[in-house]
Enzyme design. Structure first.
Site, mmCIF file in Angstrom:
data_model
loop_
_atom_site.group_PDB
_atom_site.id
_atom_site.type_symbol
_atom_site.label_atom_id
_atom_site.label_comp_id
_atom_site.label_asym_id
_atom_site.label_seq_id
_atom_site.Cartn_x
_atom_site.Cartn_y
_atom_site.Cartn_z
ATOM 1 N N HIS A 206 0.849 -1.209 0.000
ATOM 2 C CA HIS A 206 0.000 0.000 0.000
ATOM 3 C C HIS A 206 0.880 1.254 0.000
ATOM 4 C CE1 HIS A 206 -4.349 -0.360 0.162
ATOM 5 N NE2 HIS A 206 -4.436 0.858 0.673
ATOM 6 N N GLY A 211 -5.213 5.323 -4.313
ATOM 7 C CA GLY A 211 -5.025 4.767 -5.656
ATOM 8 C C GLY A 211 -4.331 3.420 -5.694
ATOM 9 N N GLY A 213 -5.342 0.324 -4.996
ATOM 10 C CA GLY A 213 -6.082 -0.757 -5.626
ATOM 11 C C GLY A 213 -6.045 -0.675 -7.131
ATOM 12 N N ARG A 214 -6.265 0.522 -7.673
ATOM 13 C CA ARG A 214 -6.255 0.691 -9.128
ATOM 14 C C ARG A 214 -4.877 0.404 -9.714
ATOM 15 N NH1 ARG A 214 -9.377 6.371 -9.012
ATOM 16 N NH2 ARG A 214 -8.498 6.256 -6.915
ATOM 17 N N TYR A 248 -13.657 -10.403 -3.295
ATOM 18 C CA TYR A 248 -12.302 -9.879 -3.548
ATOM 19 C C TYR A 248 -11.699 -9.314 -2.264
ATOM 20 C CZ TYR A 248 -9.032 -6.239 -5.377
ATOM 21 O OH TYR A 248 -7.963 -5.414 -5.634
#
Length: 371
Positions: A206, A211, A213-214, A248
């Protein structure tokens, strides 16, 4: 709670080869079959399929994070950047253009090294104003200690539930150096397996304030493109993850709270990818249908407005096509719209539906095979 990144051997992931063998073999077979079918299409049909898939990928990856993009802007931005000659393009704002640029850079230049500077460029493209919503964030650089712990939280204020806490900001530079070294240089792994691991590893670090995840999904798409050796995308992993969003996040959380054996995460990723391949058959069918329609119309003389509106009908027109909608979309007068439509009805290209007057709507009168 001890997270996976706090384990002594992090990030030395392990997985049970026998447990994932069936899933990996199955999706590899599906992958090869789908690509073979798509590459058998003509150039125009391939371009249409790629445009549809990339539009789905960009819009759905943002939807996973709760952001809704204008699909027409996304499609137009992709078409322009790929140099595709399609009708009905609209202007795209710089936020949409930035997201599209990131995805195209990942999938069109998949063989180029993934570097710190490249990731910073992707991040800056996602947040061109330097803000996430109304909040100012660090853009084009790793998150900093001043931003506080990076947590994934749900629930109302005062009743929050922490699903995951990322490594401290002071570790990000070193962790990302390890990740990039592995991603660019470890050629022993199967490419599809590498996509699953890369997605999990990046999103667990992380490294950005927002942003993650994208960008993790873009990295996975990049690894999948490497596994196929082609830049053309014929399926949308992000679209499938959007359909399975709850599963997910649950799969990620279980793996991030588990040990270094990530077999269950890999199996979930492979199964989701398999579903994406299956759903890509719908795109294949739609593209073939569109190709048959245009083959049916190849000897017809159509003006640009008529071509645009027929394409809109083939792309899934929202609601019913009326003369007033025709006039509004094509930015023409009601009389011109009605003349365009009447011409197509006379030539049996469009057929009337519903009652007369303003409520009359029109559909394609194509007598070929059903989708």
């Amino acid at each position: 709670m001890t997270y996976i990144h706090e384990k002594p051997d992090w990030p030395k992931f392990v997985w049970q080869s026998e447990a994932i063998a069936d899933s990996l073999g199955r999706v590899r077979h599906q992958q090869g079959r789908l690509i073979g079918r798509m590459e058998a299409l003509g150039f125009d049909a391939q371009a249409e399929a790629v445009l549809s898939v990339l539009t789905e990928d960009v819009t759905k990856s943002s939807e996973i994070e709760g952001e809704t993009l204008d699909k027409k802007q996304v499609r137009s931005s992709i078409a322009r950047k790929l140099g595709l000659d399609v009708g009905g393009l609209v202007a795209a704002d710089r936020h949409v253009d930035g997201i599209v640029e990131m995805m195209l850079d990942a999938t069109q230049k998949f063989s180029d090294p993934l570097t710190e500077d490249r990731l910073f460029g992707w991040h800056a493209a996602l947040f061109p104003t330097g803000r996430s919503g109304m909040t100012k964030i660090t853009v084009g650089d790793w998150r900093r200690e001043t931003s506080g712990p990076m947590q994934v939280v749900s629930g109302a204020y005062g009743k929050e539930r922490v699903h995951f806490e990322a490594p401290a900001a002071g570790r990000v530079t070193e962790d990302m150096q390890d990740f990039l070294e592995w991603f660019n240089n470890d050629g022993r792994l199967d490419g599809v397996l590498k996509a699953a691991i890369a997605h999990f590893w990046f999103v667990t670090i992380h490294p950005f304030e927002d942003g993650n995840g994208r960008i993790a999904r873009a990295i996975a798409d990049m690894a999948l493109a490497r596994s196929e050796g082609i830049s053309r995308r014929f399926y949308s992993m992000s679209g499938q993850i959007r359909q399975e969003r709850e599963a997910y996040y649950a799969a990620l959380e279980r793996a991030q709270k588990g040990d270094l054996d990530i077999s269950n995460w890999v199996i979930w990723f492979l199964e989701c990818l398999g579903h994406a391949f299956t759903n890509a058959e719908e795109i294949f069918t739609s593209v073939l249908y569109k190709a048959r329609v245009w083959d049916w119309l190849k000897d017809q003389s159509l003006n640009p407005r008529q071509r645009e509106m027929i394409n809109r009908l083939l792309d899934g027109f929202e609601g019913k096509l009326t003369s007033s909608k025709w006039a509004k979309i094509t930015k023409t007068s009601s009389d011109t719209a009605l003349r365009d439509i009447t011409d197509l009805v006379t030539r049996d290209i469009l057929a009337k539906q519903d009652a007369g007057g303003r409520s009359t709507s029109y559909v394609l009168r194509f007598s070929g095979e059903d989708r």
